[in-house]
Every structure is written in C-alpha cells, then in structure tokens.
Scaffold this motif. Structure first.
Motif, PDB file in Angstrom:
ATOM      1  N   ALA A 293       0.924  -1.305  -0.108  1.00  0.00           N
ATOM      2  CA  ALA A 293      -0.051   0.149  -0.054  1.00  0.00           C
ATOM      3  C   ALA A 293       0.990   1.214   0.083  1.00  0.00           C
ATOM      4  O   ALA A 293       0.535   1.817  -0.850  1.00  0.00           O
ATOM      5  CB  ALA A 293      -1.117  -0.358   1.474  1.00  0.00           C
ATOM      6  N   SER A 294       2.199   1.450   0.962  1.00  0.00           N
ATOM      7  CA  SER A 294       2.965   2.259   0.321  1.00  0.00           C
ATOM      8  C   SER A 294       3.757   2.774  -0.403  1.00  0.00           C
ATOM      9  O   SER A 294       4.211   3.920  -0.461  1.00  0.00           O
ATOM     10  CB  SER A 294       4.235   2.017   1.693  1.00  0.00           C
ATOM     11  N   VAL A 295       3.648   1.562  -1.141  1.00  0.00           N
ATOM     12  CA  VAL A 295       4.400   2.189  -2.631  1.00  0.00           C
ATOM     13  C   VAL A 295       3.957   2.158  -4.384  1.00  0.00           C
ATOM     14  O   VAL A 295       4.093   2.475  -5.006  1.00  0.00           O
ATOM     15  CB  VAL A 295       5.491   0.922  -2.925  1.00  0.00           C
ATOM     16  N   LEU A 296       2.408   2.446  -3.382  1.00  0.00           N
ATOM     17  CA  LEU A 296       1.862   3.005  -5.000  1.00  0.00           C
ATOM     18  C   LEU A 296       1.969   3.765  -5.481  1.00  0.00           C
ATOM     19  O   LEU A 296       1.771   3.269  -7.120  1.00  0.00           O
ATOM     20  CB  LEU A 296      -0.136   2.968  -4.571  1.00  0.00           C
ATOM     21  N   PRO A 297       1.834   4.895  -5.068  1.00  0.00           N
ATOM     22  CA  PRO A 297       2.418   7.046  -5.871  1.00  0.00           C
ATOM     23  C   PRO A 297       3.506   6.136  -6.815  1.00  0.00           C
ATOM     24  O   PRO A 297       3.493   6.459  -7.630  1.00  0.00           O
ATOM     25  CB  PRO A 297       2.208   7.155  -4.573  1.00  0.00           C
ATOM     26  N   ARG A 298       4.594   5.493  -6.741  1.00  0.00           N
ATOM     27  CA  ARG A 298       6.094   4.815  -6.881  1.00  0.00           C
ATOM     28  C   ARG A 298       5.963   4.161  -7.725  1.00  0.00           C
ATOM     29  O   ARG A 298       5.832   4.222  -8.915  1.00  0.00           O
ATOM     30  CB  ARG A 298       7.043   4.244  -6.248  1.00  0.00           C
ATOM     31  N   VAL A 299       4.750   3.291  -7.919  1.00  0.00           N
ATOM     32  CA  VAL A 299       4.250   1.791  -8.737  1.00  0.00           C
ATOM     33  C   VAL A 299       3.481   2.927  -9.798  1.00  0.00           C
ATOM     34  O   VAL A 299       4.062   2.064 -10.627  1.00  0.00           O
ATOM     35  CB  VAL A 299       4.021   1.262  -7.995  1.00  0.00           C
TER      36      VAL A 299
END
Length: 310
Positions: A293-299
């Motif tokens: 969940a914490s990496v969604l913007p980066r993904v």
C-alpha cells in the motif's frame, strides 16, 4: 520497457496478508466476489492459525494476487505479460483473462484440498542455496527410494533449487548438500510435496474439472511453469495450470523469458518480496517492485515511465 506482473507461490504467506492489501475499491470488490464464490468471507483466511492449512494458504495467495493486479489495472497499469510461481499461476491466468474469477477460485480450492488429502503429514519442500541443478540432481538420485521419495522441484535461480518429497529423505538431502558446500539448506513452510510426480493424482483431478470450464484466449502472454514458454493460447495455459503440480517449476527460466519479451519492470503481487529478491540477484537490468500500500504512488510513476519508454 514494459511491465510484467509476477505472482508468488506458497511459502510467502503471512498473517494479515489480506488485510494489508491496497486500500482500493477494486480490491474490496474482488474480496467480496471471492467471498461469494467461497460462501464465506475470504478475509478470515489470513489469521495465523488458518495459515497452517494448505487450503487457506493457497486461496489467500490467489486472492491477494488477483485483487492487487485488478487494482493496478484499474489505475491504468497494463501488464505486457504475466507469470506466477506455483499457485501464483492461477492468479496470473485470471489476470490474463484465461480463467473467470469463480473458476480460478474453484480450481485453487480443488488443487489445495487434493494436495492436503494426499499428503497430510510427513512431506514438504526444502530449499538449497549455493549448488547447481546438476549437483542437487545427483544428490537426490543417490538418496531417493520408493519408501522415502524425494525429487528436484523448482529451479528458482541457477543456484537456488527446491526439492520435494518425504521429510526423511529431504533431511538426508539437506545434510548432503551442506556437506558438498551449499551455503544454505533449509525446510520451507510448506507441508505438501509440490511439483513432483507424487502429485499426479491432483493433476488428474484438475484436468477433469478444467475441461468443463469456459476458457478464453490470453489477453497478454502467460509464461508457464513447466517449460517457461510464453503461451498465447488457452489450451497451452490450461495444460500448464493442470500439470505443473506434478512437474518442476523453471521459475528462473520463466523470468528470463519475461525479460526477453521486453519486460524490465516487474511488479510482484503480495505478499512479500521473494520474487523481487530473486530478480535482483539473478536478472541484471530488471527492476522488481513488491506491491504494498505504501508504494502505490511510486508504482504508478514507474508504470508511467515504462509506458513512455515503450
């Protein structure tokens, strides 16, 4: 540069894995759909006690993979190819459009129950790090017997080999592997001998059931477990899904094929980071990102950059 979705297999499970998925409407909707197919809330399967069951583990992994993949696609991330290790292949097949979600749920449930019923105790998987496939094959050949069988299973990396079989034989294989210079030889948290001939009866069950299902042509290449080929027909995908349980998985070869297809960005569906670690260690030029969940913007940024360079 293109994106591949990769789906992990049994052994990566962790308590709370379904509750820690992306907070996304598509995830919630997928969990509800799977719960309806199962006739109980799939969210209950990620409790620590439940994850001692092969059935719960495989359904939870399938759920996590499909739900996350659907959410990413809804956000505009379109995979150019998919691959799943072991039970992860069923989530990959649903994502590729070969299987309907309900059919995927049914097949995974049938597969897991068949495995657990055949070998409730005394069997499992072990990993050997630091020896080659041929070295492990020689050890296995010298130790296996009709009374205590053991087989080479997954080739996760050139020097990370999984063996499957009876606990008695595996203990002897692990001891010999360490004696011959393996850097690590450990039992895995899997209580069934996946991907070896002992599970041919489960493959036969799956074959009978999948023949009655309405399959569709893959919407993108599906890279198989047994032969590590890029498959573009529903018949080839079905054959791989059914038969991989009784054959070894050539995962390293499969990820090499993904790279040859132009996929240099892997998104690893939850839980964990096992497949990303393997890619990092063995596939120069590939960036593999575990989806949390914490990496969604980066993904999403990485996916946009990959699309811009395609």
């Amino acid at each position: 540069m293109s994106v591949a979705f990769v789906f992990p297999g049994q052994g990566t499970q962790a308590p709370g894995m379904i509750h820690h998925l992306l907070d996304h409407p598509v995830v919630i909707r997928t969990l509800d759909e799977i719960s309806e197919a199962l006739h109980f809330d799939v969210r209950s399967l990620d409790k620590e006690q439940c994850l001692e069951s092969t059935n719960a583990v495989q359904l939870a992994l399938f759920t996590a993979g499909v739900a996350t993949a659907r959410a990413l696609i809804a956000e505009g991330v379109q995979p150019a190819a998919v691959a799943g290790l072991s039970v992860g292949a069923f989530a990959a097949a649903v994502t590729a459009g070969v299987l309907q979600l309900r059919d995927g749920v049914e097949l995974v449930r049938l597969r897991a129950m068949g495995m657990a019923n055949l070998y409730p105790t005394g069997y499992g998987l072990s990993a050997i790090v630091g020896l080659t496939e041929s070295q492990v094959e020689a050890i296995v050949h010298a130790i296996t017997s009709k009374q205590a069988p053991v087989f080479v299973g997954n080739i996760n990396a050139p020097r990370q080999i999984v063996v499957a079989g009876s606990n008695v034989a595996m203990d002897r294989v692990l001891d010999e592997a360490l004696r011959q210079g393996a850097s690590k030889a450990i039992r895995l948290h899997v209580s069934v001998p996946s991907h070896c001939p002992l599970l041919q009866p489960v493959a036969d069950l799956l074959e009978k059931r999948i023949c009655t299902m309405n399959l569709s042509t893959p919407q993108m290449p599906y890279v198989g477990n047994i032969s590590a080929r890029a498959m573009r027909t529903k018949e080839l995908v079905a054959h791989d899904l059914v038969n991989s349980i009784a054959h070894g998985v050539r995962w390293h070869d499969a990820t090499t094929v993904l790279q040859e297809l132009g996929c240099n960005l892997f998104f690893e569906m939850p839980p964990g980071h096992t497949l990303s670690d393997l890619a990092r260690e063995n596939l120069p030029g590939v960036n593999s990102v575990p989806i949390e969940a914490s990496v969604l913007p980066r993904v999403l940024r990485l996916a946009q950059q990959a699309e811009a360079h395609t």
